[in-house]
Design a protein around this motif. Structure first.
Motif, short mmCIF file in Angstrom:
data_model
loop_
_atom_site.label_atom_id
_atom_site.label_comp_id
_atom_site.label_asym_id
_atom_site.label_seq_id
_atom_site.Cartn_x
_atom_site.Cartn_y
_atom_site.Cartn_z
N SER A 216 2.52 -2.91 2.46
CA SER A 216 1.61 -2.76 1.32
C SER A 216 0.19 -2.64 1.85
CB SER A 216 1.71 -3.96 0.37
OG SER A 216 1.28 -5.14 1.01
N PHE A 217 -0.59 -1.78 1.23
CA PHE A 217 -2.01 -1.66 1.57
C PHE A 217 -2.78 -2.83 0.99
CE2 PHE A 217 -1.39 3.10 2.04
CZ PHE A 217 -1.69 3.11 3.40
N VAL A 218 -3.76 -3.32 1.74
CA VAL A 218 -4.66 -4.35 1.24
C VAL A 218 -6.09 -3.87 1.48
CG1 VAL A 218 -4.51 -5.61 3.44
CG2 VAL A 218 -5.35 -6.77 1.40
N ARG A 219 -6.90 -3.85 0.40
CA ARG A 219 -8.28 -3.38 0.52
C ARG A 219 -9.10 -4.44 1.23
NH1 ARG A 219 -9.74 -0.86 -4.80
NH2 ARG A 219 -10.18 -2.96 -5.53
N LEU A 220 -9.75 -4.06 2.32
CA LEU A 220 -10.45 -5.03 3.15
C LEU A 220 -11.68 -5.60 2.46
CD1 LEU A 220 -10.20 -3.21 6.60
CD2 LEU A 220 -8.70 -4.99 5.67
N ALA A 221 -12.29 -4.84 1.52
CA ALA A 221 -13.53 -5.29 0.88
C ALA A 221 -13.30 -6.50 -0.01
CB ALA A 221 -14.13 -4.15 0.06
N ASP A 222 -12.17 -6.56 -0.71
CA ASP A 222 -11.93 -7.66 -1.65
C ASP A 222 -10.54 -8.26 -1.52
OD1 ASP A 222 -10.43 -5.57 -2.64
OD2 ASP A 222 -11.54 -5.37 -4.52
N LEU B 252 -2.87 -2.83 6.47
CA LEU B 252 -1.48 -2.68 6.04
C LEU B 252 -0.76 -4.00 6.25
CD1 LEU B 252 0.47 -0.39 4.99
CD2 LEU B 252 1.26 -0.19 7.35
N ASN B 253 -0.45 -4.70 5.18
CA ASN B 253 0.31 -5.95 5.29
C ASN B 253 1.77 -5.63 5.59
OD1 ASN B 253 -1.84 -7.62 4.88
ND2 ASN B 253 -1.30 -8.20 2.79
N VAL B 254 2.32 -6.35 6.56
CA VAL B 254 3.73 -6.18 6.94
C VAL B 254 4.47 -7.47 6.61
CG1 VAL B 254 5.34 -5.61 8.78
CG2 VAL B 254 3.04 -4.65 8.83
N TYR B 255 5.53 -7.33 5.85
CA TYR B 255 6.36 -8.47 5.46
C TYR B 255 7.75 -8.30 6.06
CZ TYR B 255 2.79 -9.38 1.91
OH TYR B 255 1.60 -9.65 1.26
N LEU B 256 8.39 -9.42 6.42
CA LEU B 256 9.77 -9.42 6.88
C LEU B 256 10.61 -10.28 5.97
CD1 LEU B 256 9.47 -9.73 10.78
CD2 LEU B 256 10.29 -7.77 9.46
N GLU C 14 17.02 -10.98 2.44
CA GLU C 14 16.45 -11.36 1.16
C GLU C 14 15.00 -11.80 1.32
OE1 GLU C 14 18.03 -10.98 -1.70
OE2 GLU C 14 19.76 -10.19 -0.61
N GLY C 15 14.21 -11.59 0.24
CA GLY C 15 12.83 -12.05 0.24
C GLY C 15 11.92 -11.16 1.07
N ALA C 16 10.65 -11.51 1.08
CA ALA C 16 9.65 -10.78 1.86
C ALA C 16 8.51 -11.75 2.17
CB ALA C 16 9.12 -9.57 1.08
N TYR C 17 8.25 -11.98 3.46
CA TYR C 17 7.29 -12.98 3.89
C TYR C 17 6.32 -12.37 4.90
CZ TYR C 17 11.02 -15.73 1.85
OH TYR C 17 11.98 -16.21 0.98
N LEU C 18 5.05 -12.71 4.75
CA LEU C 18 4.01 -12.07 5.55
C LEU C 18 4.21 -12.33 7.03
CD1 LEU C 18 1.36 -10.43 5.44
CD2 LEU C 18 0.14 -12.63 5.41
N ALA C 19 4.27 -11.23 7.79
CA ALA C 19 4.39 -11.32 9.24
C ALA C 19 3.08 -10.96 9.93
CB ALA C 19 5.51 -10.40 9.74
N GLY C 20 2.20 -10.20 9.26
CA GLY C 20 0.92 -9.83 9.86
C GLY C 20 0.30 -8.66 9.14
N THR C 21 -0.88 -8.26 9.60
CA THR C 21 -1.61 -7.12 9.04
C THR C 21 -1.90 -6.11 10.13
OG1 THR C 21 -2.63 -8.53 7.36
CG2 THR C 21 -3.67 -6.41 7.78
N ALA C 22 -1.48 -4.88 9.91
CA ALA C 22 -1.71 -3.80 10.87
C ALA C 22 -2.99 -3.06 10.50
CB ALA C 22 -0.54 -2.83 10.88
#
Length: 388
Positions: free
Chosen positions: A148-154, A186-190, A196-204
């Motif tokens: 998922s994209f994450v806007r860096l400004a907010d 770009l947030n990466v979830y595993l 099952e599920g989706a948990y934050l692994a990091g931001t690219a």
């Protein structure tokens, strides 16, 4: 000076020969008091020599389009360009509780605090990139990854897309060829080992990313999984933590407290193009080209469709108004209410779906689109509707 012994109001319905001495066919540049007195309307003061359109008084600043750009004008004279090329089309606004304002012209939409403007939604990544195994501490098994994209400004995060299950035997994951968007990470979830599920692994922040950590690091869940970007529409309103928007004959609602996201099921189709959206305490009035409809209730999923049979609603005529300033029966209403032009008459709508024509058998109009507002001047309630 014009003097009336008993002024009864404007009347453009009866033939002139049948009117009483207290009737007027029309009145220009005058105000009518609560007891029928007629006074000259206050004059105008020029604020700017530039041509401004699509005016909206927001908390603390004024929004308008000038030369195709959306600008915010502040009481101290400061001007800020919110969008450089919004174009000549009509702009619809919606005040948010935090002081920001949503704007949309049907093709472009955004949010502003009066200083800067940003897109209202964050787009969905266009691809999943290419996945490969790497060495790491994950338990061997099948995993999915989500982007998922994450806007860096907010830090506003958009909807996530998901991969098919991957077999990770070496405990790590490497992604290449990731989609990139200026001003966004770009947030990466595993998922868990079961997929099952989706948990934050990091931001690219680039085209490649690698994860070598263990399962215990996967804790923060993805809040935008299965969401969609909030659709671009026209008429916009705020109701019980949700933003509502019209797309043709469809009324969309955002996720609660997330005006940039919606779910595919959060829409209601009405008969005819939507021309007004005005929430009240226990429901939503929706004007269409066929009728004024009351959606009764306080839960989006349980709203009941109640026609009022008031007739077609003029585009742009719906405004919020205090119920105690509007006639209801032999007295006045209460709570949050609304005004619109329905069936050619000015109609007030109150909580519970009760409506009343304020100009029944006295005044009608054939206009098809207006820019409307409600205000109080020296204690006198006024409904303004300027043909567009």
């Amino acid at each position: 000076m014009l003097t009336f012994k008993g002024f009864t109001g404007i009347n453009n319905v009866l033939p002139e020969r049948r009117m009483a001495g207290g009737d007027l066919l029309a009145a220009t540049n005058v105000d009518f008091g609560l007891t029928g007195e007629v006074t000259r309307r206050a004059g105008l003061v020029q604020q700017s020599a530039h041509c401004h359109q699509n005016l909206h008084q927001a908390p603390g600043f004024l929004l308008a389009t000038s030369g195709g750009a959306l600008v915010a004008m502040h009481p101290d004279g400061a001007r800020h360009t919110i969008h450089p090329a919004l174009g000549p089309d009509r702009v619809w606004y919606c005040d948010l509780p935090d002081g920001r304002v949503c704007f949309s012209n049907g093709l472009i939409h955004g949010v502003t605090d009066g200083i800067t403007g940003v897109e209202r939604s964050v787009p969905v990544p266009g691809s999943l990139g290419a996945a490969d195994a790497a060495f790491g501490a994950l338990e061997p098994g099948q995993y999915r990854y989500h982007l998922s994209f994450v806007r860096l400004a907010d830090r506003l995060e958009g909807p996530a897309i998901s991969s098919e299950p991957l077999e990770l035997a070496q405990g790590g994951l490497r992604l290449d060829g990731l989609p990139m968007l200026e001003g966004h990470g770009l947030n990466v979830y595993l998922s868990s080992r079961s997929g099952e599920g989706a948990y934050l692994a990091g931001t690219a922040l680039g085209g490649s990313w690698e994860f070598a950590g263990g399962n215990a690091q996967l804790v923060l869940p993805c809040r935008t999984l299965e969401a969609e970007p909030f659709p671009v529409g026209t008429i916009t309103a705020y109701w019980r933590g949700r933003v509502l928007v019209a797309q043709g004959n469809v009324l969309w609602a955002s996720r609660p407290m997330a005006p940039h996201l919606c779910d595919w099921r959060d829409f209601k189709a009405l008969q005819g193009r939507i021309t007004a959206i005005q929430p009240v305490d226990n429901g939503i009035y929706v004007g269409t080209e066929h009728d004024l409809v009351f959606l009764a209730g306080t839960d989006w999923g349980q709203l009941a469709h109640v026609p009022t049979l008031r007739g077609p609603v003029v585009l742009g005529s719906g405004v919020q108004a205090p119920g105690h300033s509007l006639k209801l029966g032999d007295g006045t209403g209460a709570g949050q209410a609304m005004l619109c032009i329905a069936g050619g008459e000015v109609v007030a709508g109150f909580s519970g779906g009760q409506t009343e024509s304020l100009t029944d058998k006295r005044w009608r109009t054939e206009v098809t689109q207006v820019s409307a507002a409600f205000r109080e001047v020296d204690g006198l309630p006024q409904y303004l509707a300027v043909p567009v």
